[in-house]
Design an enzyme around this catalytic site. Structure first.
Site, PDB file in Angstrom:
ATOM      1  N   HIS A 156      21.125 -22.350 -61.510  1.00 46.32           N
ATOM      2  CA  HIS A 156      21.148 -22.976 -62.841  1.00 46.32           C
ATOM      3  C   HIS A 156      21.818 -24.348 -62.815  1.00 46.32           C
ATOM      4  O   HIS A 156      21.686 -25.110 -63.760  1.00 46.32           O
ATOM      5  CB  HIS A 156      21.872 -22.060 -63.833  1.00 46.32           C
ATOM      6  CG  HIS A 156      21.069 -20.834 -64.166  1.00 46.32           C
ATOM      7  ND1 HIS A 156      20.410 -20.672 -65.360  1.00 46.32           N
ATOM      8  CD2 HIS A 156      20.800 -19.713 -63.443  1.00 46.32           C
ATOM      9  CE1 HIS A 156      19.785 -19.502 -65.372  1.00 46.32           C
ATOM     10  NE2 HIS A 156      20.014 -18.902 -64.214  1.00 46.32           N
ATOM     11  N   ASP A 365      24.606 -32.237 -65.100  1.00 48.72           N
ATOM     12  CA  ASP A 365      24.226 -30.939 -65.661  1.00 48.72           C
ATOM     13  C   ASP A 365      22.939 -30.481 -65.000  1.00 48.72           C
ATOM     14  O   ASP A 365      22.034 -31.291 -64.783  1.00 48.72           O
ATOM     15  CB  ASP A 365      23.979 -31.085 -67.176  1.00 48.72           C
ATOM     16  CG  ASP A 365      24.467 -29.880 -67.973  1.00 48.72           C
ATOM     17  OD1 ASP A 365      24.427 -28.773 -67.424  1.00 48.72           O
ATOM     18  OD2 ASP A 365      24.868 -30.064 -69.137  1.00 48.72           O
TER      19      ASP A 365
HETATM   20  P1  ADQ Z   1      25.766 -24.215 -69.466  1.00 49.66           P
HETATM   21  O1  ADQ Z   1      26.586 -25.130 -68.621  1.00 49.66           O
HETATM   22  O2  ADQ Z   1      26.487 -23.125 -70.149  1.00 49.66           O
HETATM   23  O3  ADQ Z   1      24.551 -23.599 -68.646  1.00 49.66           O
HETATM   24  P2  ADQ Z   1      23.768 -25.252 -71.478  1.00 49.66           P
HETATM   25  O4  ADQ Z   1      22.516 -25.348 -70.719  1.00 49.66           O
HETATM   26  O5  ADQ Z   1      23.966 -26.367 -72.444  1.00 49.66           O
HETATM   27  O6  ADQ Z   1      25.057 -25.211 -70.558  1.00 49.66           O
HETATM   28  O7  ADQ Z   1      23.755 -23.892 -72.287  1.00 49.66           O
HETATM   29  C1  ADQ Z   1      24.729 -23.566 -73.226  1.00 49.66           C
HETATM   30  C2  ADQ Z   1      24.178 -22.473 -74.153  1.00 49.66           C
HETATM   31  O8  ADQ Z   1      25.262 -21.904 -74.879  1.00 49.66           O
HETATM   32  C3  ADQ Z   1      23.203 -23.033 -75.173  1.00 49.66           C
HETATM   33  O9  ADQ Z   1      22.167 -22.119 -75.384  1.00 49.66           O
HETATM   34  C4  ADQ Z   1      24.050 -23.198 -76.434  1.00 49.66           C
HETATM   35  O10 ADQ Z   1      23.342 -23.067 -77.646  1.00 49.66           O
HETATM   36  C5  ADQ Z   1      25.036 -22.061 -76.275  1.00 49.66           C
HETATM   37  N1  ADQ Z   1      26.318 -22.443 -76.922  1.00 49.66           N
HETATM   38  C6  ADQ Z   1      27.068 -23.524 -76.652  1.00 49.66           C
HETATM   39  N2  ADQ Z   1      28.151 -23.550 -77.475  1.00 49.66           N
HETATM   40  C7  ADQ Z   1      28.052 -22.505 -78.280  1.00 49.66           C
HETATM   41  C8  ADQ Z   1      28.865 -21.981 -79.354  1.00 49.66           C
HETATM   42  N3  ADQ Z   1      29.981 -22.578 -79.791  1.00 49.66           N
HETATM   43  N4  ADQ Z   1      28.483 -20.852 -79.946  1.00 49.66           N
HETATM   44  C9  ADQ Z   1      27.355 -20.221 -79.542  1.00 49.66           C
HETATM   45  N5  ADQ Z   1      26.555 -20.662 -78.546  1.00 49.66           N
HETATM   46  C10 ADQ Z   1      26.896 -21.776 -77.921  1.00 49.66           C
HETATM   47  C11 ADQ Z   1      24.170 -23.542 -67.258  1.00 49.66           C
HETATM   48  C12 ADQ Z   1      23.971 -24.912 -66.600  1.00 49.66           C
HETATM   49  C13 ADQ Z   1      22.992 -25.748 -67.411  1.00 49.66           C
HETATM   50  C14 ADQ Z   1      21.680 -24.994 -67.579  1.00 49.66           C
HETATM   51  C15 ADQ Z   1      21.915 -23.576 -68.072  1.00 49.66           C
HETATM   52  C16 ADQ Z   1      20.638 -22.749 -68.052  1.00 49.66           C
HETATM   53  O11 ADQ Z   1      25.219 -25.581 -66.468  1.00 49.66           O
HETATM   54  O12 ADQ Z   1      22.762 -26.995 -66.791  1.00 49.66           O
HETATM   55  O13 ADQ Z   1      20.869 -25.672 -68.513  1.00 49.66           O
HETATM   56  O14 ADQ Z   1      22.883 -22.897 -67.282  1.00 49.66           O
HETATM   57  O15 ADQ Z   1      20.032 -22.789 -66.809  1.00 49.66           O
END
Ligand code: ADQ
Length: 469
Positions: A156, A365
């Site tokens: 990821h 990211d």
């Molecule tokens: P993350 O680093 O966790 O994921 P991201 O891809 O932005 O980052 O996903 C975060 C998820 O958590 C989103 O679905 C978002 O809506 C949810 N989220 C964030 N803050 C929240 C809150 N306060 N309350 C509820 N939900 C919240 C890792 C990798 C990324 C990659 C993903 C998926 O670091 O680059 O995109 O995995 O592969």
């Protein structure tokens, strides 16, 4: 298709509120479509020997199989090797990484206990899909336990080039471990290139075949790009429904007709929040007409609180938000509303829909789902503008966002001004282009493509001579 068995470090049980993260969001949407098993750590640690059998819960067609970990090992494997070493290294933050042999041993040992507890649950037709950097050795350990079924691995986060990777004392072992899988998936071409550079370094250029497959010994594996997507339809429906909820209505009322800029990120140093706060302050200084007319909400739930670097970033952000608010706030206006808490996904989608500008400016990211969720949540007749870091995997697909280098705070502050003054026609054009991409490559196409590759990999192993020609 055989039963899909997803494995990840941490699993989100339906009734427990685990910290949000992209990986859990992706796996759960995948499993809800296909049914199957989700195997991983349930969030409990113990000082004694953990039970040998996983706990099983079944809900909505998904079987959740959770295991416990020993507290001391968990700290070394999760806080240590996974998040104090692999995470910073893979995100190109060399200064943040720390290597310890004891942590490396715990990483191996926790992966071994995953293999020991998972293998008895497997059935003859299963397709096994392992997720992320915590579990790289699991493929080898499952093979050692006699598992013959196709094994897939999806990373990821970014995969670094060999020049970065070989800083890791165990880099060769890590690359060899990856070759025990039949399919290895990356978020972007760049990550795949990084992996190829490692394979070439270790096994020679001839290991990468002209059809893109990789031959190591008598095995052939597929290494491909599978950019993760979001569930666009449900995100749209959730966002529309959320606009009628009290919590979203109250938030909108509280803006008193001011424009809304929003950021939603796990509190992590890779997300570029310090730089973003500083860009926002610069934006208020450079474009003072916005003072009192815009509210920036930053939602940043705490994550990995036991890891040192995360405590540091938390402090830096509290100070930065305090500085900007102290300097610019008025009795009836706060420039930054900074919230360290989780929200139900539906509520978040309503906040995203209500925003005029979404700021997604990570320093690095793998993909960044929030960028895609922001696009999916918008009102197509009156969409907001996305400001997106060129260093997020999502920038490869979302070229119609306002792309910025997140370290260049002046450019980011300028993009904020451009976004807020963008005419409707341009907003719609940019949004339409992004929505098309996000729809085409949604979560089901990600799942289907990976699972198809995993099924096809069985043929590669049974016909190596044909492929070798
Ligand atoms: P993350 O680093 O966790 O994921 P991201 O891809 O932005 O980052 O996903 C975060 C998820 O958590 C989103 O679905 C978002 O809506 C949810 N989220 C964030 N803050 C929240 C809150 N306060 N309350 C509820 N939900 C919240 C890792 C990798 C990324 C990659 C993903 C998926 O670091 O680059 O995109 O995995 O592969």
């Amino acid at each position: 298709m055989g039963r899909l068995v997803c494995v990840s470090n941490r699993i989100s049980l339906p009734r427990k509120s685990a910290a949000p993260g992209g990986l859990a969001v992706g796996i759960l949407s995948a499993l809800k479509r296909t049914g199957g098993v989700w195997f991983g750590w349930g969030g409990d640690t113990t000082e004694q020997d953990p039970p040998t059998e996983p706990d099983i819960h079944i809900r909505d067609g998904v079987t959740y199989a959770t295991i416990e970990l020993r507290q001391s090992e968990y700290e070394l494997y999760y806080n240590g090797y996974s998040n104090d070493l692999l995470w910073p290294l893979f995100h190109y933050f060399l200064r943040g990484m720390r290597y310890s042999n004891e942590e490396r041993d715990a990483y191996e040992s926790v992966n071994r206990s995953f293999a020991q507890k998972l293998s008895p649950l497997l059935q003859p037709q299963d397709l096994i899909w392992v997720h992320d950097y915590h579990l790289i050795p699991l493929g080898r350990l499952l093979r050692e336990a006699g598992v013959k079924r196709p094994l897939g691995f999806f990373l990821h986060i970014p995969f670094p080039n060999i020049e970065m990777l070989r800083v890791l004392p165990t880099y060769a072992e890590l690359l060899r471990d990856l070759t025990h899988y039949d399919v290895i998936g990356f978020q972007t071409e760049n990550d795949l290139k990084g992996f190829h550079s490692g394979i070439e370094h270790l096994f020679g250029a001839e290991a990468i075949r002209s059809d893109g497959r990789i031959r190591v010994g008598d095995r052939v594996l597929r290494a491909e790009v599978f950019p993760i997507g979001v569930d666009v339809d449900s995100m749209q429906a959730e966002a529309i429904a959320a606009m009628e909820t009290d919590v979203v209505k109250r938030m909108i009322d509280s803006l008193m007709s001011r424009s809304l800029m929003i950021g939603v990120d796990r509190l992590d140093y890779s997300k570029g929040l310090v730089e973003r706060f500083s860009a926002y302050q610069q934006f208020l200084e450079t474009y003072p007409d916005n003072i009192g007319r815009i509210t920036y909400i930053q939602i940043a739930p705490l994550s990995r609180t036991d890891v040192r670097a995360y405590a540091d970033i938390r402090k830096a952000l509290e100070q930065a938000a305090g500085r900007t608010n102290g300097r610019f706030a008025d009795t009836d206006w706060t420039p930054i509303r900074y919230l360290n808490r989780n929200f139900p996904h539906g509520t978040l989608s309503g906040f995203l829909r209500a925003a005029n500008v979404g700021v997604v400016t990570p320093l690095r990211d793998g993909m960044n789902l929030v960028a895609k969720e922001f696009v999916a949540a918008q009102d197509i007749d009156n969409p907001g503008v996305l400001i997106l870091s060129t260093l997020a995997g999502a920038a490869r697909e979302l070229g119609s966002a306002l792309l910025v280098n997140p370290y260049d705070t002046r450019a980011v502050s300028h993009a904020m001004q451009t976004a807020l003054s963008m005419p409707l026609a341009e907003r719609r054009e940019r949004h339409m282009a992004m929505l098309e991409v996000v729809k085409r490559n949604d979560i089901s196409s990600w799942t289907n493509r990976f699972v198809e590759a995993l099924e096809a990999s069985q043929r590669d192993q049974s016909r190596p001579r044909v492929l070798a020609s």
